[in-house]
Structures are given as structure tokens and as C-alpha cells.
Design a protein around this motif. Structure first.
Motif, PDB file in Angstrom:
ATOM      1  N   LEU A   1       0.827  -1.208   0.000  1.00 35.35           N
ATOM      2  CA  LEU A   1       0.000   0.000   0.000  1.00 35.35           C
ATOM      3  C   LEU A   1       0.866   1.264   0.000  1.00 35.35           C
ATOM      4  N   VAL A   2       1.990   1.226   0.719  1.00 36.66           N
ATOM      5  CA  VAL A   2       2.902   2.382   0.741  1.00 36.66           C
ATOM      6  C   VAL A   2       3.581   2.542  -0.620  1.00 36.66           C
ATOM      7  N   LEU A   3       3.990   1.421  -1.216  1.00 30.94           N
ATOM      8  CA  LEU A   3       4.593   1.485  -2.559  1.00 30.94           C
ATOM      9  C   LEU A   3       3.625   2.091  -3.567  1.00 30.94           C
ATOM     10  N   ALA A   4       2.346   1.798  -3.385  1.00 32.63           N
ATOM     11  CA  ALA A   4       1.326   2.324  -4.302  1.00 32.63           C
ATOM     12  C   ALA A   4       1.215   3.843  -4.227  1.00 32.63           C
ATOM     13  N   THR A   5       1.679   4.429  -3.115  1.00 33.96           N
ATOM     14  CA  THR A   5       1.666   5.900  -3.007  1.00 33.96           C
ATOM     15  C   THR A   5       2.958   6.509  -3.557  1.00 33.96           C
ATOM     16  N   LYS A   6       3.856   5.657  -4.089  1.00 38.17           N
ATOM     17  CA  LYS A   6       5.150   6.070  -4.661  1.00 38.17           C
ATOM     18  C   LYS A   6       6.105   6.604  -3.604  1.00 38.17           C
ATOM     19  N   ASP A   7       5.937   6.167  -2.341  1.00 37.75           N
ATOM     20  CA  ASP A   7       6.829   6.584  -1.257  1.00 37.75           C
ATOM     21  C   ASP A   7       7.876   5.490  -1.042  1.00 37.75           C
ATOM     22  N   LEU A   8       8.907   5.499  -1.880  1.00 37.33           N
ATOM     23  CA  LEU A   8       9.919   4.439  -1.853  1.00 37.33           C
ATOM     24  C   LEU A   8      10.707   4.443  -0.541  1.00 37.33           C
ATOM     25  N   GLY A   9      11.023   5.625  -0.019  1.00 37.03           N
ATOM     26  CA  GLY A   9      11.808   5.721   1.216  1.00 37.03           C
ATOM     27  C   GLY A   9      11.128   5.026   2.378  1.00 37.03           C
ATOM     28  N   THR A  10       9.845   5.310   2.581  1.00 37.75           N
ATOM     29  CA  THR A  10       9.117   4.673   3.685  1.00 37.75           C
ATOM     30  C   THR A  10       8.975   3.178   3.446  1.00 37.75           C
ATOM     31  N   ALA A  11       8.803   2.787   2.186  1.00 44.40           N
ATOM     32  CA  ALA A  11       8.708   1.354   1.876  1.00 44.40           C
ATOM     33  C   ALA A  11       9.987   0.624   2.292  1.00 44.40           C
ATOM     34  N   LEU A  12      11.134   1.272   2.112  1.00 43.67           N
ATOM     35  CA  LEU A  12      12.402   0.674   2.537  1.00 43.67           C
ATOM     36  C   LEU A  12      12.437   0.470   4.051  1.00 43.67           C
ATOM     37  N   THR A  13      11.815   1.391   4.787  1.00 41.73           N
ATOM     38  CA  THR A  13      11.788   1.272   6.240  1.00 41.73           C
ATOM     39  C   THR A  13      11.044   0.015   6.677  1.00 41.73           C
ATOM     40  N   PHE A  14       9.955  -0.319   5.991  1.00 45.38           N
ATOM     41  CA  PHE A  14       9.201  -1.532   6.332  1.00 45.38           C
ATOM     42  C   PHE A  14      10.073  -2.778   6.153  1.00 45.38           C
ATOM     43  N   ILE A  15      10.873  -2.794   5.094  1.00 45.38           N
ATOM     44  CA  ILE A  15      11.759  -3.950   4.867  1.00 45.38           C
ATOM     45  C   ILE A  15      12.792  -4.037   5.989  1.00 45.38           C
ATOM     46  N   GLY A  16      13.345  -2.886   6.380  1.00 48.00           N
ATOM     47  CA  GLY A  16      14.325  -2.871   7.478  1.00 48.00           C
ATOM     48  C   GLY A  16      13.729  -3.373   8.771  1.00 48.00           C
ATOM     49  N   ILE A  17      12.512  -2.911   9.089  1.00 45.84           N
ATOM     50  CA  ILE A  17      11.837  -3.362  10.311  1.00 45.84           C
ATOM     51  C   ILE A  17      11.618  -4.875  10.268  1.00 45.84           C
ATOM     52  N   CYS A  18      11.181  -5.370   9.119  1.00 40.15           N
ATOM     53  CA  CYS A  18      10.889  -6.800   8.970  1.00 40.15           C
ATOM     54  C   CYS A  18      12.128  -7.661   9.239  1.00 40.15           C
ATOM     55  N   PHE A  19      13.214  -7.362   8.557  1.00 41.61           N
ATOM     56  CA  PHE A  19      14.413  -8.197   8.710  1.00 41.61           C
ATOM     57  C   PHE A  19      15.015  -8.052  10.106  1.00 41.61           C
ATOM     58  N   ALA A  20      14.984  -6.850  10.670  1.00 46.64           N
ATOM     59  CA  ALA A  20      15.540  -6.661  12.012  1.00 46.64           C
ATOM     60  C   ALA A  20      14.755  -7.461  13.046  1.00 46.64           C
ATOM     61  N   MET A  21      13.438  -7.445  12.941  1.00 45.17           N
ATOM     62  CA  MET A  21      12.629  -8.160  13.931  1.00 45.17           C
ATOM     63  C   MET A  21      12.711  -9.671  13.732  1.00 45.17           C
ATOM     64  N   LEU A  22      12.830 -10.118  12.486  1.00 45.37           N
ATOM     65  CA  LEU A  22      13.025 -11.562  12.255  1.00 45.37           C
ATOM     66  C   LEU A  22      14.348 -12.004  12.870  1.00 45.37           C
ATOM     67  N   PHE A  23      15.380 -11.184  12.702  1.00 49.11           N
ATOM     68  CA  PHE A  23      16.680 -11.490  13.310  1.00 49.11           C
ATOM     69  C   PHE A  23      16.562 -11.559  14.836  1.00 49.11           C
ATOM     70  N   TRP A  24      15.860 -10.573  15.419  1.00 51.82           N
ATOM     71  CA  TRP A  24      15.722 -10.524  16.880  1.00 51.82           C
ATOM     72  C   TRP A  24      14.869 -11.690  17.393  1.00 51.82           C
ATOM     73  N   ALA A  25      13.973 -12.191  16.517  1.00 49.03           N
ATOM     74  CA  ALA A  25      13.127 -13.324  16.911  1.00 49.03           C
ATOM     75  C   ALA A  25      13.882 -14.658  16.833  1.00 49.03           C
ATOM     76  N   GLY A  26      15.110 -14.629  16.344  1.00 48.90           N
ATOM     77  CA  GLY A  26      15.922 -15.836  16.312  1.00 48.90           C
ATOM     78  C   GLY A  26      15.932 -16.576  14.997  1.00 48.90           C
ATOM     79  N   VAL A  27      15.431 -15.955  13.924  1.00 45.08           N
ATOM     80  CA  VAL A  27      15.475 -16.617  12.608  1.00 45.08           C
ATOM     81  C   VAL A  27      16.939 -16.728  12.167  1.00 45.08           C
ATOM     82  N   PRO A  28      17.400 -17.935  11.788  1.00 37.16           N
ATOM     83  CA  PRO A  28      18.816 -18.122  11.413  1.00 37.16           C
ATOM     84  C   PRO A  28      19.228 -17.227  10.241  1.00 37.16           C
ATOM     85  N   TRP A  29      20.484 -16.776  10.266  1.00 37.10           N
ATOM     86  CA  TRP A  29      20.956 -15.866   9.220  1.00 37.10           C
ATOM     87  C   TRP A  29      20.894 -16.477   7.812  1.00 37.10           C
ATOM     88  N   PRO A  30      21.138 -17.811   7.630  1.00 35.90           N
ATOM     89  CA  PRO A  30      20.991 -18.342   6.252  1.00 35.90           C
ATOM     90  C   PRO A  30      19.570 -18.181   5.719  1.00 35.90           C
TER      91      PRO A  30
END
Length: 421
Positions: free
Chosen positions: A160-189
Motif C-alpha cells: 500500500l505504501v509502494l502504491a503511493t510512490k513513497d519508496l523511502g518509507t517502503a524501505l523502512t518496512f523492509i528494514g523493520i521486517c528483517f531486524a525483527m526476524l533477526f531478533w526473533a531468532g530466525v537463522p541468518w541463512p
């Protein structure tokens, strides 16, 4: 007399509060300076007063949230998430842009009045919702197919954010996702394999580099041995990305291609797409060790520096306060990251720990991308600097995040007001 346990729960995380206040005061001063130009602009000159008013509202909201509890925040995750997604959807019909982001639909606008940026609330709501989903998973994640729930939580607002053409904020969602998966213990591979299609898409512009990356990926798949179907889909997805990347490049409009090209060399379009970055580099470079003095930056005063009150406010810091000012600003951000991580470590259970780390990661992405683009180390994506850039929605949500961290800290293990970062 109150019990010692109750006194501990009511304590305030002083280092976090002081760091956030210092960043806000620093930011207010720079918004004021951004309005001081040789070509007076009433709208620009009074922005610091509006930012101060937003700060007052943020303080009131912070007080209210710190009176609540972490369980109330966890309960509110679903309603907040649904409300944020609905507001993002409304942007397709009621969204509008402004300034250099005039072609976007970032602001919810009704009757010509801009009410705010729903994407800011969506970042907070998605962090809560993702933490709730990850905290409910009892078993250790060992494959990508076990991540469909958390990925779906992030994918909906991200699209939905990408649909508004806000690429910067869309990148933030990806950062939040990977950081929280890492903190939840998902293996790096698993995280690397998950990110591999995106990496292939970027590296495909060089056949040699993409080929080397593909060999590394195949070696990783053979070593980690995911499920057969999962491994096959992963390899095919990377091949597809490598093939379609040049096609996607040809489909981009000329101005979109130009943005990528000026990242590699701003001089290819010095008066167009590369203008912002060049002026930013000149401003920061001319600041020297101690800067030209508060409100005295010539690049800013002559309006050579674009979006000096929002996306490029860090350039004003570099020009007017020099290397010393830049170090102070980045040191305060580092203190904020370390303190937030410490709160995540000493949180009472999984949900608040994940929320704390997710909020920290959102700030980290903003700072890394914003500072990087002012130095041409990252593409210009129009992402603001927390506590510094002018913007009521962003300042309010940043302080809501501080309030949540204060609440988590107060209910965490150990002494909340300890000075150690």
C-alpha cells in the motif's frame, strides 16, 4: 507505603528520555535555522513554531501512553494495524503530494487540508502486529515457509505504501521486517535466502557480479539444505530476477533511470536529478571542522540547498556546525540505538522485546538512509531524519515510539533509570 516492586515499575528511563529530548531540541534549532534565508519566506520562517506545537502535542500523547501498560499496547496491535491499512488504502483516493514529492500520494488530504501521513502510523502499527505474530510462534523457525504469517503482516502495508510512490518509507518496512526476524531468532541463512531475490534484482545490472552472487547462493542452499521445493523455488526466483532486471530497467521512465544514474555519478545531470546531492555535498564539505556558524550557512541562506527543512536538514547541520556538529548529532543517535537495544534485552517477555528492537530498527533505517543520501552514499529517496526533519506526523510518531519504549523499560527487568547504555 508502596511496595518496592511498584516503585520500580513507575520509574522513568532517564537516559532514553534525555537522549530523545536532546535530539528534539537539536532538531528544533535546525528547523529554526533552515527558515533563516536571504530571501525571506514567511512559511519557512515559522516552521519551527509549528514544529514546537507538534512537540507539545507529542509530549501530551507520551504522558498518556506511559500511564498505560505493555499488555494494553499488545491488545491494541490488531485495531491499530487495521486502521493503518485502511488509511493507507484511502490514500489512493484522498492522497496528495507536496514539494519535491508532488507526484506522490503520501498525505491524507480532505477538503484541501493535509491531515498527515498514514505511513508513519503504519510503521508503528506494523511493528506492534509483527511483534505479536512473532511472539506467538513457539517453535524455532528453520525454513522460509514458516515465515508466511510475519511476511504477510509486513507485505500488506508495504504494498500500500509502494502504491503511493513513497519508496523511502517502503524501505523502512523492509528494514523493520528483517531486524525483527533477526531478533526473533530466525537463522541468518534463512534471512539471506529470503533476501536473495531482491539482491539478485539489484546485482543483475552487472552479469559478472550477479553470476558470482548466484554461485554463492547455490552453495548456501546446498550447505543449509532447505526443503527441496523451497530450494528449487528460491533458485528459480533468483534466476527470474536476474533475467527480468534489464527488462524492468527498460520499463522505467527516463527520470526514474536518471535517479539511479546520478547516485553513481551526480554530475551526469548536475542541473536536474543530481542537483540536490551536489548542493548537499557542497554544503557539508564547506562546513569544515566547526562550521560557518548557526544560521549562517551560505548554501542554505541562498536557497541553493533543496528541502533544507526536511530531507536535507542534516546538510544544514554539516554546513553550519561542521564536523563537530555532525559528530554530536550522530553520537546522540548512537546513544538512542544502544539504549533502545538495552531496553529490548531487559524486556519482560518476547512481545515488548520485539517491539523495542523493531522501533530501534525503524529509526536506524531512517538515519542510515537520510544521512547516506546527503553524502551520496545512498540513492535519494526522500526519507526524513528522526527528530530533526520538519513534519508533525513524523515527530508525533517518533515520540509515540519513545513513549512505548519508556513503558517497556518501566516494566522490564533491572533498574530502568540506570545510566549504562
Amino acid at each position: 507505603m508502596a511496595a518496592p516492586g511498584i516503585l520500580r515499575r513507575q520509574s522513568i528511563d532517564v537516559p532514553l528520555l534525555v537522549t530523545a529530548l536532546l535530539l528534539t531540541v537539536f532538531g528544533l534549532a535546525m528547523v529554526f535555522s533552515a527558515g533563516q534565508t536571504d530571501m525571506p519566506d514567511k512559511g519557512l520562517e515559522t516552521l519551527w513554531q509549528r514544529q514546537l506545537a507538534f512537540f507539545g502535542v507529542a509530549m501530551a500523547a507520551t504522558w498518556v501512553i506511559t500511564r498505560g501498560s505493555v499488555r494494553l499496547i499488545e491488545w491494541s496491535a490488531w485495531p491499530l494495524y487495521l486502521m493503518a491499512c485502511i488509511m493507507l488504502l484511502l490514500l489512493q483516493f484522498l492522497g496528495s503530494g507536496a514539494g519535491t514529492a508532488a507526484s506522490t500520494k503520501q498525505w491524507l488530504t480532505i477538503g484541501g487540508v493535509r491531515l498527515g501521513q498514514p505511513a508513519e502510523l503504519a510503521k508503528l502499527a506494523t511493528t506492534f502486529m509483527l511483534a505479536r505474530v512473532l511472539a506467538s510462534q513457539r517453535d524455532t523457525v528453520t525454513s522460509m515457509r514458516e515465515l508466511w504469517k510475519p511476511l504477510l503482516v509486513v507485505a500488506v502495508p508495504w504494498v500500500l505504501v509502494l502504491a503511493t510512490k513513497d519508496l523511502g518509507t517502503a524501505l523502512t518496512f523492509i528494514g523493520i521486517c528483517f531486524a525483527m526476524l533477526f531478533w526473533a531468532g530466525v537463522p541468518w541463512p534463512v534471512l539471506l535466502m529470503l533476501a536473495s531475490p531482491g539482491i539478485s534484482l539489484v546485482l543483475a545490472f552487472s552479469t559478472g557480479v550477479w553470476g558470482a552472487w548466484f554461485l554463492i547462493l547455490v552453495a548456501l542452499v546446498l550447505w543449509y539444505r532447505p526443503y527441496l521445493l523451497e530450494g528449487v523455488v528460491l533458485v528459480v526466483a533468483n534466476v527470474v530476477m536476474g533475467v527480468v532486471a534489464p527488462v524492468l530497467w527498460d520499463k522505467l521512465k527516463p527520470y526514474q533511470q536518471q535517479r539511479f544514474l546520478v547516485f553513481l555519478d551526480p554530475s551526469v545531470d548536475a542541473q536536474g536529478s543530481g542537483y540536490n546531492v551536489i548542493q548537499s555535498q557542497v554544503a557539508i564539505g564547506s562546513g569544515g571542522l566547526f562550521g560557518k556558524g548557526f544560521t549562517l550557512g551560505s548554501q542554505k541562506r541562498l536557497n541553493f540547498l533543496p528541502e533544507q527543512q526536511t530531507d536535507f536538514i542534516f546538510s544544514v547541520v554539516g554546513e553550519e556546525l561542521g564536523f563537530v556538529g555532525v559528530v554530536v548529532a550522530l553520537s546522540l543517535f548512537l546513544a538512542l540505538f544502544l539504549r533502545s537495544t538495552r531496553i529490548a534485552v531487559r524486556a519482560a517477555d518476547a512481545f515488548p522485546s520485539l517491539v523495542a528492537f523493531g522501533l530501534m530498527s525503524a529509526w536506524f533505517v531512517h538515519v542510515m538512509v537520510n544521512v547516506g543520501m546527503t553524502l551520496n552514499l545512498m540513492p535519494v529517496t526522500g526519507i526524513p531524519l528522526p527528530f530533526f526533519s520538519y513534519g508533525g506526523s513524523f515527530l508525533l510518531v517518533s515520540w509515540l515510539a519513545v513513549a512505548v519504549l519508556l513503558r517497556i523499560s518501566a516494566e522490564g527487568r533491572g533498574q530502568a533509570d540506570a545510566l549504562g547504555l
